[in-house]
Design a protein around this motif. Structure first.
Motif, PDB file in Angstrom:
ATOM      1  N   ILE A  94       1.075  -1.309   0.023  1.00 39.69           N
ATOM      2  CA  ILE A  94      -0.069  -0.034  -0.139  1.00 39.69           C
ATOM      3  C   ILE A  94       0.781   1.342   0.058  1.00 39.69           C
ATOM      4  CG2 ILE A  94      -1.981   1.354   1.069  1.00 39.69           C
ATOM      5  CD1 ILE A  94      -2.857  -1.382   0.754  1.00 39.69           C
ATOM      6  N   ILE A  95       0.890   2.019  -1.059  1.00 44.12           N
ATOM      7  CA  ILE A  95       1.695   3.244  -1.114  1.00 44.12           C
ATOM      8  C   ILE A  95       0.689   4.424  -0.527  1.00 44.12           C
ATOM      9  CG2 ILE A  95       2.659   4.989  -2.702  1.00 44.12           C
ATOM     10  CD1 ILE A  95       2.967   2.406  -4.664  1.00 44.12           C
ATOM     11  N   VAL A  96       1.365   5.295   0.573  1.00 42.99           N
ATOM     12  CA  VAL A  96       0.729   6.283   0.813  1.00 42.99           C
ATOM     13  C   VAL A  96       1.446   7.440   0.833  1.00 42.99           C
ATOM     14  CG1 VAL A  96      -0.628   7.014   3.030  1.00 42.99           C
ATOM     15  CG2 VAL A  96       0.005   4.759   2.654  1.00 42.99           C
ATOM     16  N   PRO A  97       1.287   8.320  -0.111  1.00 38.46           N
ATOM     17  CA  PRO A  97       2.015   9.593  -0.348  1.00 38.46           C
ATOM     18  C   PRO A  97       1.367  10.770   0.832  1.00 38.46           C
ATOM     19  CG  PRO A  97       0.334   9.526  -1.873  1.00 38.46           C
ATOM     20  CD  PRO A  97       0.087   8.202  -1.140  1.00 38.46           C
ATOM     21  N   CYS A  98       2.394  11.116   1.414  1.00 38.83           N
ATOM     22  CA  CYS A  98       1.846  12.177   2.888  1.00 38.83           C
ATOM     23  C   CYS A  98       2.752  13.493   2.592  1.00 38.83           C
ATOM     24  CB  CYS A  98       2.331  11.511   3.925  1.00 38.83           C
ATOM     25  SG  CYS A  98       1.610   9.755   4.412  1.00 38.83           S
ATOM     26  N   TYR A  99       2.096  14.333   2.644  1.00 34.77           N
ATOM     27  CA  TYR A  99       2.605  15.819   2.818  1.00 34.77           C
ATOM     28  C   TYR A  99       1.955  16.483   3.946  1.00 34.77           C
ATOM     29  CZ  TYR A  99       3.885  20.305   1.358  1.00 34.77           C
ATOM     30  OH  TYR A  99       4.238  21.669   1.470  1.00 34.77           O
ATOM     31  N   ASN A 100       2.693  17.025   4.982  1.00 32.38           N
ATOM     32  CA  ASN A 100       2.099  17.391   6.205  1.00 32.38           C
ATOM     33  C   ASN A 100       0.735  16.658   6.698  1.00 32.38           C
ATOM     34  OD1 ASN A 100       4.015  19.382   5.782  1.00 32.38           O
ATOM     35  ND2 ASN A 100       2.751  20.969   5.113  1.00 32.38           N
ATOM     36  N   GLU A 101       0.913  15.269   6.901  1.00 29.64           N
ATOM     37  CA  GLU A 101      -0.293  14.504   7.370  1.00 29.64           C
ATOM     38  C   GLU A 101      -0.255  14.183   8.895  1.00 29.64           C
ATOM     39  OE1 GLU A 101      -3.098  14.510   5.690  1.00 29.64           O
ATOM     40  OE2 GLU A 101      -2.541  14.370   3.628  1.00 29.64           O
ATOM     41  N   GLU A 102       0.564  14.892   9.539  1.00 27.68           N
ATOM     42  CA  GLU A 102       0.878  14.540  11.046  1.00 27.68           C
ATOM     43  C   GLU A 102      -0.546  14.130  12.054  1.00 27.68           C
ATOM     44  OE1 GLU A 102       3.101  17.339  13.443  1.00 27.68           O
ATOM     45  OE2 GLU A 102       1.659  18.834  13.034  1.00 27.68           O
TER      46      GLU A 102
ATOM     47  N   SER B  75       7.343  16.815   3.876  1.00 23.46           N
ATOM     48  CA  SER B  75       6.467  17.455   4.870  1.00 23.46           C
ATOM     49  C   SER B  75       7.311  18.408   5.834  1.00 23.46           C
ATOM     50  CB  SER B  75       5.850  16.338   5.765  1.00 23.46           C
ATOM     51  OG  SER B  75       5.059  15.564   4.974  1.00 23.46           O
ATOM     52  N   ARG B  76       6.884  19.517   6.179  1.00 21.50           N
ATOM     53  CA  ARG B  76       7.338  20.436   7.075  1.00 21.50           C
ATOM     54  C   ARG B  76       6.924  20.430   8.502  1.00 21.50           C
ATOM     55  NH1 ARG B  76       9.435  24.394   3.919  1.00 21.50           N
ATOM     56  NH2 ARG B  76       8.346  24.111   1.742  1.00 21.50           N
ATOM     57  N   ASP B  77       6.103  19.197   9.008  1.00 25.01           N
ATOM     58  CA  ASP B  77       5.505  18.958  10.119  1.00 25.01           C
ATOM     59  C   ASP B  77       6.272  17.776  10.558  1.00 25.01           C
ATOM     60  OD1 ASP B  77       4.176  17.108   8.751  1.00 25.01           O
ATOM     61  OD2 ASP B  77       2.216  17.547   9.358  1.00 25.01           O
ATOM     62  N   GLY B  78       5.595  16.947  11.707  1.00 26.51           N
ATOM     63  CA  GLY B  78       6.080  16.034  12.506  1.00 26.51           C
ATOM     64  C   GLY B  78       5.694  14.650  11.440  1.00 26.51           C
TER      65      GLY B  78
ATOM     66  N   LEU C 284      11.314  11.784   0.847  1.00 24.47           N
ATOM     67  CA  LEU C 284      12.005  12.485  -0.214  1.00 24.47           C
ATOM     68  C   LEU C 284      12.483  13.733   0.334  1.00 24.47           C
ATOM     69  CD1 LEU C 284       8.924  12.543  -2.827  1.00 24.47           C
ATOM     70  CD2 LEU C 284      10.660  10.645  -2.251  1.00 24.47           C
ATOM     71  N   SER C 285      13.544  14.084  -0.577  1.00 27.29           N
ATOM     72  CA  SER C 285      14.529  15.280  -0.097  1.00 27.29           C
ATOM     73  C   SER C 285      13.899  16.908  -0.089  1.00 27.29           C
ATOM     74  CB  SER C 285      15.899  15.451  -1.176  1.00 27.29           C
ATOM     75  OG  SER C 285      15.257  15.519  -2.287  1.00 27.29           O
ATOM     76  N   ARG C 286      12.641  16.736  -0.749  1.00 28.71           N
ATOM     77  CA  ARG C 286      11.965  17.896  -0.616  1.00 28.71           C
ATOM     78  C   ARG C 286      10.265  17.729  -1.221  1.00 28.71           C
ATOM     79  NH1 ARG C 286      10.778  19.656  -5.919  1.00 28.71           N
ATOM     80  NH2 ARG C 286      12.385  19.239  -7.326  1.00 28.71           N
ATOM     81  N   ASN C 287       9.665  18.663  -1.207  1.00 29.36           N
ATOM     82  CA  ASN C 287       8.165  18.448  -1.468  1.00 29.36           C
ATOM     83  C   ASN C 287       8.359  18.157  -3.290  1.00 29.36           C
ATOM     84  OD1 ASN C 287       5.405  20.031  -2.521  1.00 29.36           O
ATOM     85  ND2 ASN C 287       5.258  18.113  -1.054  1.00 29.36           N
TER      86      ASN C 287
ATOM     87  N   LYS D 131       2.598  15.174  -5.332  1.00 31.87           N
ATOM     88  CA  LYS D 131       1.778  13.621  -5.048  1.00 31.87           C
ATOM     89  C   LYS D 131       2.309  12.974  -6.320  1.00 31.87           C
ATOM     90  CE  LYS D 131      -2.554  11.347  -4.358  1.00 31.87           C
ATOM     91  NZ  LYS D 131      -3.952  11.345  -4.585  1.00 31.87           N
ATOM     92  N   GLU D 132       2.419  13.166  -7.304  1.00 31.66           N
ATOM     93  CA  GLU D 132       2.517  12.513  -8.527  1.00 31.66           C
ATOM     94  C   GLU D 132       3.950  11.869  -8.192  1.00 31.66           C
ATOM     95  OE1 GLU D 132       0.918  11.315 -11.074  1.00 31.66           O
ATOM     96  OE2 GLU D 132      -0.960  12.735 -10.837  1.00 31.66           O
ATOM     97  N   ALA D 133       4.811  12.550  -8.072  1.00 34.08           N
ATOM     98  CA  ALA D 133       6.307  12.008  -7.692  1.00 34.08           C
ATOM     99  C   ALA D 133       6.453  11.223  -6.750  1.00 34.08           C
ATOM    100  CB  ALA D 133       7.399  13.221  -7.660  1.00 34.08           C
ATOM    101  N   ALA D 134       5.404  11.307  -5.688  1.00 31.06           N
ATOM    102  CA  ALA D 134       5.492  10.697  -4.430  1.00 31.06           C
ATOM    103  C   ALA D 134       5.080   9.282  -4.913  1.00 31.06           C
ATOM    104  CB  ALA D 134       4.699  11.125  -3.312  1.00 31.06           C
ATOM    105  N   MET D 135       4.032   9.292  -5.582  1.00 30.97           N
ATOM    106  CA  MET D 135       3.202   8.002  -5.862  1.00 30.97           C
ATOM    107  C   MET D 135       4.418   7.202  -6.827  1.00 30.97           C
ATOM    108  SD  MET D 135      -0.629   8.513  -6.712  1.00 30.97           S
ATOM    109  CE  MET D 135      -0.658   9.432  -8.233  1.00 30.97           C
ATOM    110  N   TYR D 136       5.037   7.874  -7.588  1.00 29.97           N
ATOM    111  CA  TYR D 136       6.073   7.279  -8.445  1.00 29.97           C
ATOM    112  C   TYR D 136       7.141   6.469  -7.728  1.00 29.97           C
ATOM    113  CZ  TYR D 136       8.540   6.450 -12.718  1.00 29.97           C
ATOM    114  OH  TYR D 136       9.136   5.878 -13.806  1.00 29.97           O
ATOM    115  N   ALA D 137       7.492   7.173  -6.739  1.00 29.12           N
ATOM    116  CA  ALA D 137       8.574   6.938  -5.728  1.00 29.12           C
ATOM    117  C   ALA D 137       7.967   5.512  -5.086  1.00 29.12           C
ATOM    118  CB  ALA D 137       8.792   7.606  -4.640  1.00 29.12           C
ATOM    119  N   GLY D 138       6.784   5.675  -4.544  1.00 34.75           N
ATOM    120  CA  GLY D 138       5.996   4.302  -4.305  1.00 34.75           C
ATOM    121  C   GLY D 138       6.207   3.367  -5.102  1.00 34.75           C
ATOM    122  N   PHE D 139       5.617   3.428  -6.437  1.00 33.23           N
ATOM    123  CA  PHE D 139       5.433   2.322  -7.485  1.00 33.23           C
ATOM    124  C   PHE D 139       6.879   1.705  -7.548  1.00 33.23           C
ATOM    125  CE2 PHE D 139       1.538   4.724  -9.059  1.00 33.23           C
ATOM    126  CZ  PHE D 139       0.689   3.545  -8.577  1.00 33.23           C
TER     127      PHE D 139
END
Ligand code: UDP
Ligand code: MG
Length: 316
Positions: free
Chosen positions: A6-14, A45-48, A68-71, A74-82
């Protein structure tokens, strides 16, 4: 025993991530005939969020995190997951529980039956969404389906479960300008659609602004359709024909009636109109050129700075 990633892209999802983890783990553990891994992708993400991922990974061997080294989006985050998913089946899910984990057992059952290669989900309503946003979203789906070969379903979510071969096809589409909804449609395979009712985000807030969405829509069209370019050519041709007819008309009138100089205002209007069209069309052509520019640079889609997965694809 087969396995599911299960791939879960997360950006500031604390706020949402712990709730998501609890919910999805409950469902996955109830599916006893299947191993699973949770691939949490921290999209700069910039939070915890990262700290939470590390804590989850320390407590639960099913959890892998890719940071990831920066934001990168979502597309890139999903690709990293795939690129890093090992399961026989792979799903993408948002961290905000807008993609109900309770659908997973049914999705897996459908894929195992062998009739389909992917089970995709679709919201049947847009409850809890601003009406303006729904209106533009509908218009977008109508337009893109008319003018592109990526058949994009209205209300389709990125939430879908895919077989290994479909994931490999998605990974092989290594274009820099990624529009997953289009890519999933473009690669083909037999897809089963599961409708579900829209849920509101459990915690945190949506990362989309109106302009962000508009840009996403325009990008989607440009990435999957040459129709805007064709329209530009056709309207250029039409204008030329029209002006040629006008020319004949004016010459004949001059010869027959001997017209004095007049029509300054209308002349300016025509010049401005055509100048405007030319700029607009240059803009459309420019959008395609800028895409070509980005593609030819061949920059990586994502850079992983930190992960607990050995042998992870870190840069791709
Ligand atoms: N997301 C991401 N990178 C970004 C923006 C969003 O990984 O730059 C993730 C976000 O954490 C969430 C998912 O993409 O898990 C969907 O985002 P959101 O809920 O904001 O979108 P919406 O549901 O409103 O379309
Ligand atoms: Mg959401």
């Amino acid at each position: 025993m087969d396995s599911i990633s299960i791939i879960v892209p997360c950006y500031n999802e604390e706020e949402a991530l712990p709730l998501f983890y609890k919910e999805v783990t409950k469902v996955l553990q109830s599916m006893e005939d299947c191993r699973y891994e949770l691939l949490l992708v921290n999209d700069g993400s910039r939070d915890g969020t990262l700290a939470i991922m590390k804590a989850l990974a320390a407590a639960d061997e099913h959890v892998r995190y890719l940071s990831l080294s920066r934001n990168f989006g979502k597309e890139a985050a999903m690709y990293a997951g795939f690129c890093n998913a090992d399961g026989d089946y792979t799903a993408v899910m948002d961290a905000d529980l807008q993609d109900p984990p309770s659908l997973l057992p049914e999705m897996l059952r459908i894929l195992r039956s062998g009739d389909y290669d992917s089970v995709a989900t679709r919201r049947v309503d847009r409850r809890g969404e601003p009406p303006v946003r729904s209106f533009f979203a509908r218009a977008f789906y109508r337009i893109i389906n008319r003018i592109s070969d990526a058949d994009v379903v209205d209300g389709a979510r990125d939430f879908r479960l895919m077989t290994r071969s479909m994931v490999e096809a998605v990974v092989s589409m290594s274009e820099y300008n990624r529009f997953s909804k289009g890519i999933f449609g473009w690669v083909g395979f037999r897809t089963c659609w599961l409708p579900f009712e829209n849920a509101e985000r459990v915690a945190g807030s949506s990362k989309w602004s109106f302009w962000g969405l508009l840009r996403y829509a325009v990008d989607g069209i440009i990435n999957f359709s040459q129709t805007p370019l064709t329209l530009v050519s056709w309207s250029g041709l039409l204008m030329t024909l029209l002006s040629f007819l006008c020319l004949i008309f004016i010459v004949v009138r001059r010869l027959v009636f001997g017209d004095p100089v007049a029509g300054w205002a209308s002349l300016i209007c025509v010049i401005i109109f055509i100048g405007g069209l030319q700029l607009l069309f240059l803009g459309i052509i420019g959008s395609y050129i800028s895409k070509i520019y980005l593609e030819t640079k061949g920059r990586p889609h994502f850079i992983i700075a930190d992960t607990n997965k050995d042998d992870a694809v870190r840069i791709h």
